[in-house]
Design a protein around this motif. Structure first.
Motif, PDB file in Angstrom:
ATOM      1  N   CYS A 186       0.753  -1.228  -0.064  1.00 13.41           N
ATOM      2  CA  CYS A 186       0.080   0.000  -0.009  1.00 13.41           C
ATOM      3  C   CYS A 186       0.975   1.226   0.017  1.00 13.41           C
ATOM      4  O   CYS A 186       1.886   1.264   0.665  1.00 13.41           O
TER       5      CYS A 186
ATOM      6  N   TYR B 108       0.076   4.374   1.035  1.00 11.97           N
ATOM      7  CA  TYR B 108      -0.294   5.458   1.853  1.00 11.97           C
ATOM      8  C   TYR B 108       0.670   5.400   3.066  1.00 11.97           C
ATOM      9  O   TYR B 108       1.492   6.063   3.120  1.00 11.97           O
ATOM     10  N   CYS B 109       0.352   4.547   4.239  1.00 11.07           N
ATOM     11  CA  CYS B 109       0.965   5.117   5.477  1.00 11.07           C
ATOM     12  C   CYS B 109       2.078   3.930   5.888  1.00 11.07           C
ATOM     13  O   CYS B 109       2.300   2.998   5.097  1.00 11.07           O
TER      14      CYS B 109
ATOM     15  N   VAL C  87       2.644   1.808   7.878  1.00  7.79           N
ATOM     16  CA  VAL C  87       2.313   0.567   8.267  1.00  7.79           C
ATOM     17  C   VAL C  87       2.868  -0.395   7.174  1.00  7.79           C
ATOM     18  O   VAL C  87       3.390  -1.466   7.488  1.00  7.79           O
ATOM     19  N   GLY C  88       2.565  -0.083   5.800  1.00  4.91           N
ATOM     20  CA  GLY C  88       3.314  -0.898   4.845  1.00  4.91           C
ATOM     21  C   GLY C  88       2.476  -2.275   4.639  1.00  4.91           C
ATOM     22  O   GLY C  88       2.933  -3.286   4.398  1.00  4.91           O
ATOM     23  N   CYS C  89       1.265  -2.126   4.590  1.00  5.38           N
ATOM     24  CA  CYS C  89       0.276  -3.309   4.201  1.00  5.38           C
ATOM     25  C   CYS C  89       0.538  -3.925   3.037  1.00  5.38           C
ATOM     26  O   CYS C  89       0.746  -3.132   2.078  1.00  5.38           O
TER      27      CYS C  89
ATOM     28  N   LEU D 287      -6.307  -4.586   5.765  1.00  6.48           N
ATOM     29  CA  LEU D 287      -6.379  -3.215   5.225  1.00  6.48           C
ATOM     30  C   LEU D 287      -7.288  -2.440   5.875  1.00  6.48           C
ATOM     31  O   LEU D 287      -8.313  -2.654   6.277  1.00  6.48           O
ATOM     32  N   CYS D 288      -7.159  -0.758   5.667  1.00  6.40           N
ATOM     33  CA  CYS D 288      -7.762   0.223   5.981  1.00  6.40           C
ATOM     34  C   CYS D 288      -8.432   0.704   4.764  1.00  6.40           C
ATOM     35  O   CYS D 288      -8.501   0.193   3.542  1.00  6.40           O
TER      36      CYS D 288
ATOM     37  N   LYS E  90      -8.088   3.206   3.073  1.00  5.00           N
ATOM     38  CA  LYS E  90      -7.366   3.937   2.029  1.00  5.00           C
ATOM     39  C   LYS E  90      -6.742   2.875   1.051  1.00  5.00           C
ATOM     40  O   LYS E  90      -6.775   3.036  -0.074  1.00  5.00           O
ATOM     41  N   GLY E  91      -6.160   1.624   1.776  1.00  5.39           N
ATOM     42  CA  GLY E  91      -5.553   0.686   1.278  1.00  5.39           C
ATOM     43  C   GLY E  91      -6.397  -0.234   0.241  1.00  5.39           C
ATOM     44  O   GLY E  91      -6.149  -0.605  -0.713  1.00  5.39           O
TER      45      GLY E  91
ATOM     46  N   PRO F 152      -4.238   3.015  10.846  1.00  8.04           N
ATOM     47  CA  PRO F 152      -5.119   2.153  11.024  1.00  8.04           C
ATOM     48  C   PRO F 152      -5.021   0.614  11.422  1.00  8.04           C
ATOM     49  O   PRO F 152      -5.492   0.007  12.392  1.00  8.04           O
ATOM     50  N   VAL F 153      -4.282  -0.037  10.333  1.00 11.58           N
ATOM     51  CA  VAL F 153      -3.974  -1.408  10.714  1.00 11.58           C
ATOM     52  C   VAL F 153      -3.071  -1.761  11.861  1.00 11.58           C
ATOM     53  O   VAL F 153      -3.276  -2.373  12.764  1.00 11.58           O
TER      54      VAL F 153
HETATM   55 FE1  SF4 Z   1      -2.456   1.303   3.623  1.00 16.44          FE
HETATM   56 FE2  SF4 Z   1      -4.160   1.778   5.586  1.00 16.44          FE
HETATM   57 FE3  SF4 Z   1      -2.260  -0.438   5.660  1.00 16.44          FE
HETATM   58 FE4  SF4 Z   1      -1.747   2.284   5.903  1.00 16.44          FE
HETATM   59  S1  SF4 Z   1      -2.963   1.043   7.264  1.00 16.44           S
HETATM   60  S2  SF4 Z   1      -0.450   0.944   4.797  1.00 16.44           S
HETATM   61  S3  SF4 Z   1      -2.939   3.276   4.538  1.00 16.44           S
HETATM   62  S4  SF4 Z   1      -4.069  -0.114   3.989  1.00 16.44           S
END
Ligand code: SF4
Length: 703
Positions: free
Chosen positions: A15, A17-18, A20-22, A48-49, A51-52, A198-199
């Motif tokens: 992902c 976005y953030c 966390v690196g999902c 995933l949140c 956004k992901g 979020p994750v």
């Molecule tokens: Fe993406 Fe959300 Fe995971 Fe962050 S927590 S990496 S924004 S899916």
């Protein structure tokens, strides 16, 4: 009947976005992403949140740049164009890549050759890959000839990194957030992970459900509070007196780990003597927390067999951000809560690749691997590797670069994937500074507020269109893979950097990210035993990694710290007021940040249909009682004014916001929160005070 659609191909990536690196799977059909699913990555375990899962249609948004643009001869650069994309676009014409690249490079070379290398600067990006970050800083250092290279880490965790390097010799986390599963006590301070990571928040909630004691500490309430054993709501800007009071309890009541302190630390006497003056009873009125709660939380942390601390921008985005972090480090060291399962210091990194971009050297005072520019051995090593002379003088930071541009000392810039015209504090000044440049090259997906002031705009690649590695908040280096083709004439960022480098006299010909990674690994000790092949095979490897087949060390510094003598240092912190206190004219405290649905300056998420639908416009959050006092209904318009600027937006009732405070997200161009913020910097981390300035709230009546 209907024919079933052909099955989608699933491309394994990460992902964007953030931090966390999902790990995600892009499900692709007909060259388009149809669906995104979570994979079983080490930091997300299929989760995933929003956004992901839903945040990817921005890559095919009609605004996407697909052709290079050059400013029309004589078209004035007007900061007002930042707010008016149509007017901004009318000042550009389409160009071929040859013309655009020639023009971009010639302008940079002209500034370098007439005014000297230090009249140039580059902003790289924490949203790109490690390979892009590495090549970008190499271009600035060897092609421009200056260390004026920085990126948005300066605006997020620079204070944390400064304190961590000073205290424990390393700026990265000592343990991943998943270590919370083994922690008896988990402190989350100055962070809102349920919205911003979020994750990661789901793993913290899991830990609390299994019996860990969660302590949330913040001026504002958050979604994690209902999982917490202790909720500590303190006055904004009063982190240091609160944390020093906790240290006072730990030392005064003899709760610290004598053995650990003796074996692994130095300067204990300094912190012991310093915190003696911070009795909880004396600090309680200043930080707004009852003395007995300060004592309770300090004892809970110190008596835990295992405890970890996670923190975010609430700690770092402050003129005393480095001091805030010093206190957290001291607390952890005093109680011996580093280096074992269930312990650790974890600054929750914001962007997907802010850890990697920092490791790769997008830092003005440091080469790759945090080696100081004035370290002769480090410089010699890189000069041999790069075949170029390097400047020992540290470069300017993000806000300093804007200041130099505003004064006319800095005249040319190359900005890749960053948006200082939205993200810098007191952004009117940043916009004026960018407009004043002789030559500005912007490489991005959209005509951003920053690109609106460019001379040349180069259409770049989105994350799902590229191969490359990124490093998340847990020090996990992960492989991202291209899932869809580039639109129109847009090009790979790695290719664009190289085209500019060649035109600036550097004979570069990297075949692709694999080759860049291999060279970066030679410049970056932390990547030892991590290869491109390995990442292709395994998807994720944690650094430091002791052997080519070892999994990597999740928890570090059990035996020694990476300092000269192997010991960590206590650094006492004194109390200072935030730079701008509320007064009769500006009686509220303003804090800015992100929302769950929107990412930073909104360039991507405001063009993602689902996310935009959830949070379509700017809002100012106030407590319901303050709204009532102001005679405002939720949804009504209000005006926020500070000494630097004013914005108009809708009121939102938010019971998590304390009386006397206002929260505004910074993703919205039409009410840019950074028109209001204070550019005052932390003296060590050079990070601005985004979390505190004085503001006035004026009701405007019905929407
Ligand atoms: Fe993406 Fe959300 Fe995971 Fe962050 S927590 S990496 S924004 S899916």
């Amino acid at each position: 009947g209907r024919r079933a659609a052909p099955p989608a191909k699933e491309v394994a990536s990460v992902c964007p976005y953030c931090g966390v690196g999902c790990q995600v799977g892009f499900r692709v059909r007909d060259g388009a992403i149809k669906e995104v699913v979570g994979r079983d990555g080490p930091s997300n375990q299929n989760r995933l949140c929003v956004k992901g899962r839903f945040g990817f249609d921005y890559i095919r948004h009609p605004d996407r740049l697909t052709v290079p643009l050059i400013r029309v001869e004589g078209a004035a650069k007007d900061p007002a164009d930042c707010l008016d994309p149509r007017r901004a676009r009318a000042k550009f014409r389409e160009a071929t890549w040859e013309e655009a690249l020639d023009r971009a490079a010639a302008g940079l070379a002209r500034v370098r050759d007439t005014l000297g290398p230090d009249a140039l600067a580059g902003f790289g990006s924490a949203k790109g890959s490690n390979e892009e970050a590495y090549l970008f800083q190499k271009l600035v250092r060897t092609g421009f000839g200056t260390n004026n290279v920085d990126h948005c880490t300066r605006l997020c965790h620079a204070a944390s990194v400064a304190a961590l390097l000073e205290g424990i010799g390393s700026g990265a986390v000592t343990a991943p957030f998943m270590a919370a599963k083994d922690a008896e006590v988990i402190v989350v301070i100055g962070a809102r992970p349920a919205e911003n990571h979020p994750v990661a928040a789901t793993f913290l909630k899991d830990a609390a459900a299994r019996g860990a004691k969660l302590v949330t500490m913040d001026p504002r309430g958050s979604a994690l509070d209902r999982h917490a054993a202790e909720v500590v709501r303190f006055a904004p800007g009063r982190d240091v007196p609160l944390l020093n009071a906790m240290l006072n309890v730990v030392v005064g009541e003899g709760l610290y780990d004598r053995q650990y302190v003796a074996a692994h630390t130095e300067d204990f006497e300094l912190i012991r003597d310093h915190v003696a003056a911070y009795a909880p009873e004396d600090m309680a009125p200043l930080c707004g927390v009852p003395a007995d709660q300060i004592r309770r939380v300090a004892r809970m942390f110190a008596r835990a067999r295992t405890a970890m601390i996670l923190w975010g921008m609430g700690i770092s985005q402050s003129t005393h951000g480095t001091d805030n972090t010093r206190c957290l480090i001291a607390l952890s060291l005093l109680c011996g809560q580093v280096g074992r399962p269930g312990t650790g210091l974890h600054p929750l990194r914001g962007q997907n690749n802010v850890q990697g971009a920092s490791d790769a050297g997008l830092i003005p005072m440091m080469f790759p691997d945090y080696r100081h520019t004035d370290d002769d051995a480090a410089r010699g090593h890189l000069e041999r590797l790069w075949g170029a002379k390097l400047d020992p003088k540290p470069g300017l930071t993000v806000v300093e670069i804007m200041g130099a541009a505003e004064r006319g000392e800095l005249r040319g810039m190359y900005v890749m994937g960053e948006n200082p015209a939205m993200s810098d504090p007191d952004v009117n000044h940043a916009r004026a500074a960018l407009a004043r440049l002789d030559h500005l090259v912007v490489q991005d997906l959209f005509l951003t507020e920053t690109a609106a002031l460019a001379d040349v705009v180069l259409p770049a690649s989105a994350w799902p269109e590229k191969d490359g590695t990124v490093t998340n908040t847990n020090r996990q280096v992960q492989m991202g893979r291209a899932a869809v083709p580039l639109p129109g004439e847009a090009r790979q960022d790695l290719e664009i950097i190289q085209e500019l480098a060649r035109r600036l006299g550097l004979p570069w010909s990297y075949a692709g990210p694999r080759e860049v990674f291999a060279e970066m690994a030679q410049a970056t000790h932390s990547l030892a035993n991590i290869t491109w092949d390995r990442l292709e095979r395994e998807g994720s490897v944690t650094y430091p990694c002791a052997a080519p087949d070892a999994p990597g060390d999740e928890i570090v510094f059990g035996d020694a710290f990476p300092t000269e003598n192997g010991r960590a240092r206590f650094v006492p912190a004194g109390v200072t007021d935030p730079a701008e206190m509320p007064d009769a004219e500006y009686p509220f405290v303003l804090s800015t940040g992100r929302q769950l649905e929107h990412w930073h300056t909104g360039t991507m998420t405001r063009r993602a249909g689902a996310l935009d639908a959830l949070e379509p416009g700017p809002t100012a959050s106030l407590s319901p009682s303050e709204l009532a006092r102001l005679g405002l209904e939720p949804g009504q318009r209000l005006r926020l004014a500070t000494r630097r600027g004013a914005i108009e937006l809708a009121a939102r009732a938010d019971p998590t916001v304390p009386d006397g405070q206002v929260f505004v997200p910074f993703a919205f161009r039409e009410a840019a929160a950074n028109l209001l913020t204070n550019p005052q910097l932390d003296p060590w981390g050079k990070i601005p005070e985004f979390k505190y300035c004085a503001v006035r709230v004026e009701p405007l009546g019905q929407a």
